[in-house]
Design a protein around this motif. Sequence first.
Motif, PDB file in Angstrom:
ATOM      1  N   VAL A  34       0.857  -1.195   0.000  1.00  0.00           N
ATOM      2  CA  VAL A  34       0.000   0.000   0.000  1.00  0.00           C
ATOM      3  C   VAL A  34       0.889   1.240   0.000  1.00  0.00           C
ATOM      4  CG1 VAL A  34      -1.769   1.273   1.247  1.00  0.00           C
ATOM      5  CG2 VAL A  34      -1.889  -1.225   1.119  1.00  0.00           C
ATOM      6  N   LYS A  36       0.023   4.487  -0.713  1.00  0.00           N
ATOM      7  CA  LYS A  36      -0.598   5.810  -0.555  1.00  0.00           C
ATOM      8  C   LYS A  36       0.324   6.741   0.229  1.00  0.00           C
ATOM      9  CE  LYS A  36      -3.066   4.387   3.585  1.00  0.00           C
ATOM     10  NZ  LYS A  36      -4.254   3.641   3.980  1.00  0.00           N
ATOM     11  N   ASN A  57      -5.050   4.724  -2.400  1.00  0.00           N
ATOM     12  CA  ASN A  57      -6.357   5.133  -1.866  1.00  0.00           C
ATOM     13  C   ASN A  57      -6.967   6.330  -2.571  1.00  0.00           C
ATOM     14  OD1 ASN A  57      -5.110   3.559   0.302  1.00  0.00           O
ATOM     15  ND2 ASN A  57      -6.963   4.139   1.431  1.00  0.00           N
ATOM     16  N   ILE A  85      -7.807   0.826  -3.487  1.00  0.00           N
ATOM     17  CA  ILE A  85      -8.375   0.254  -2.261  1.00  0.00           C
ATOM     18  C   ILE A  85      -9.155   1.283  -1.455  1.00  0.00           C
ATOM     19  CG2 ILE A  85      -6.598  -1.538  -2.117  1.00  0.00           C
ATOM     20  CD1 ILE A  85      -5.198   0.097   0.034  1.00  0.00           C
ATOM     21  N   MET A 167     -13.719  -7.659   0.302  1.00  0.00           N
ATOM     22  CA  MET A 167     -12.696  -6.896   1.005  1.00  0.00           C
ATOM     23  C   MET A 167     -13.329  -6.268   2.240  1.00  0.00           C
ATOM     24  SD  MET A 167     -11.824  -3.407   1.484  1.00  0.00           S
ATOM     25  CE  MET A 167     -10.697  -2.158   0.896  1.00  0.00           C
ATOM     26  N   ILE A 169     -12.257  -3.747   5.977  1.00  0.00           N
ATOM     27  CA  ILE A 169     -11.325  -3.028   6.846  1.00  0.00           C
ATOM     28  C   ILE A 169     -11.909  -3.082   8.251  1.00  0.00           C
ATOM     29  CG2 ILE A 169     -10.047  -0.874   7.208  1.00  0.00           C
ATOM     30  CD1 ILE A 169     -10.969   0.020   4.396  1.00  0.00           C
ATOM     31  N   MET A 207      -3.818  -6.037   7.356  1.00  0.00           N
ATOM     32  CA  MET A 207      -2.949  -4.890   7.132  1.00  0.00           C
ATOM     33  C   MET A 207      -1.689  -5.103   7.991  1.00  0.00           C
ATOM     34  SD  MET A 207      -5.905  -1.994   6.736  1.00  0.00           S
ATOM     35  CE  MET A 207      -5.981  -1.366   8.376  1.00  0.00           C
ATOM     36  N   SER A 208      -0.874  -4.045   8.123  1.00  0.00           N
ATOM     37  CA  SER A 208       0.387  -4.214   8.857  1.00  0.00           C
ATOM     38  C   SER A 208       0.170  -4.819  10.238  1.00  0.00           C
ATOM     39  CB  SER A 208       1.089  -2.858   9.025  1.00  0.00           C
ATOM     40  OG  SER A 208       1.511  -2.351   7.780  1.00  0.00           O
ATOM     41  N   ARG A 223      -2.985  -6.357   2.643  1.00  0.00           N
ATOM     42  CA  ARG A 223      -2.689  -4.995   2.154  1.00  0.00           C
ATOM     43  C   ARG A 223      -1.798  -4.305   3.181  1.00  0.00           C
ATOM     44  NH1 ARG A 223      -8.396  -5.325   2.559  1.00  0.00           N
ATOM     45  NH2 ARG A 223      -8.132  -3.789   4.208  1.00  0.00           N
ATOM     46  N   VAL A 224      -0.510  -4.174   2.873  1.00  0.00           N
ATOM     47  CA  VAL A 224       0.455  -3.731   3.881  1.00  0.00           C
ATOM     48  C   VAL A 224       1.121  -2.429   3.453  1.00  0.00           C
ATOM     49  CG1 VAL A 224       2.528  -4.365   5.145  1.00  0.00           C
ATOM     50  CG2 VAL A 224       0.832  -6.119   4.573  1.00  0.00           C
ATOM     51  N   GLY A 225       0.954  -1.398   4.273  1.00  0.00           N
ATOM     52  CA  GLY A 225       1.557  -0.101   3.994  1.00  0.00           C
ATOM     53  C   GLY A 225       2.727   0.201   4.902  1.00  0.00           C
ATOM     54  N   ARG A 226       2.420   0.544   6.157  1.00  0.00           N
ATOM     55  CA  ARG A 226       3.461   1.055   7.063  1.00  0.00           C
ATOM     56  C   ARG A 226       4.604   0.081   7.285  1.00  0.00           C
ATOM     57  NH1 ARG A 226      -0.196   2.265  11.918  1.00  0.00           N
ATOM     58  NH2 ARG A 226      -1.238   0.528  10.924  1.00  0.00           N
ATOM     59  N   ARG A 232       3.168   6.882   7.935  1.00  0.00           N
ATOM     60  CA  ARG A 232       2.730   7.957   7.039  1.00  0.00           C
ATOM     61  C   ARG A 232       2.592   9.257   7.814  1.00  0.00           C
ATOM     62  NH1 ARG A 232      -0.148   3.378   5.412  1.00  0.00           N
ATOM     63  NH2 ARG A 232      -1.716   3.745   7.001  1.00  0.00           N
TER      64      ARG A 232
END
Length: 240
Positions: A34, A36, A57, A85, A167, A169, A207-208, A223-226, A232
């Motif tokens: 992810v 974003k 996003n 997403i 999906m 959240i 997620m993370s 879905r992994v961002g951080r 962020r």
Amino acid sequence: MASIAENILQVRGRIASACRAFDRLPATVHLLAVSKTCPGVSVREAFDAGQRDFGENYVQEALAKITELADLRADSGDPIRWHLIGPLQSNKAREVAANFDWVHSVDRMKLAQRLSDLRPPALAPLQVCLQVNISGEDSKSGVAPEATLALARAVAALPNLNLRGLMAIPEPAADLAAQRAPHRALRKLLEALNAEGLELDTLSIGMSADLEAAVAEGATWVRVGRAIFGSRPAKSAPTS
Ligand SMILES: *Cc1c(COP(=O)(O)O)cnc(C)c1O
């Protein structure tokens, strides 16, 4: 500080351990990075480390990166893939239909219809998931669980979309058991849809902070961002 490449290795390690712990085949759990709020150079760094699927996003921010990184898509052998997403307004459907490979956040028929109508004929069908409001919060987008079957039937009939799954959240939760509960509810809903004759193979959850719980309950995309790109900026998300 660890590099993006090191972070990706570490996240892949977490996925592999969870697969061992919960008896999943590693090849069935895909990593969506992810990106974003991350600059294009960070996406390129992840791509160079072997990552191919990226989640965004905000439509305008994503389009700028997709343009900046057009060479990664032109790479015909093993190109980058872009996933939306985040919440999507119908007036952005044309740009999304033309530029993304996946949309995980479809939650109403009008939007699905527009995405199908506007998908350029030269492209493969757009891969879509229905976002389900599994925790039942007023504020979150997503179709209500009890309305999901009807929406899934209608979306599955659209010619230029390929309905792949669900999906969600879920609300953040502290421990594994609490994290698993909403993920399990989404898996049960997917199983119920398949029992009604739909053929869905995708659960986009985790997620993370809770990817282990998601793998335990059947995630096919985490879905992994951080954990890949670092934390962020606190707020001020650009409007999509
Ligand atoms: C930001 C975001 C993620 C990634 O969250 P992290 O905590 O950074 O891993 C996953 N899914 C959606 C829908 C998001 O908006």
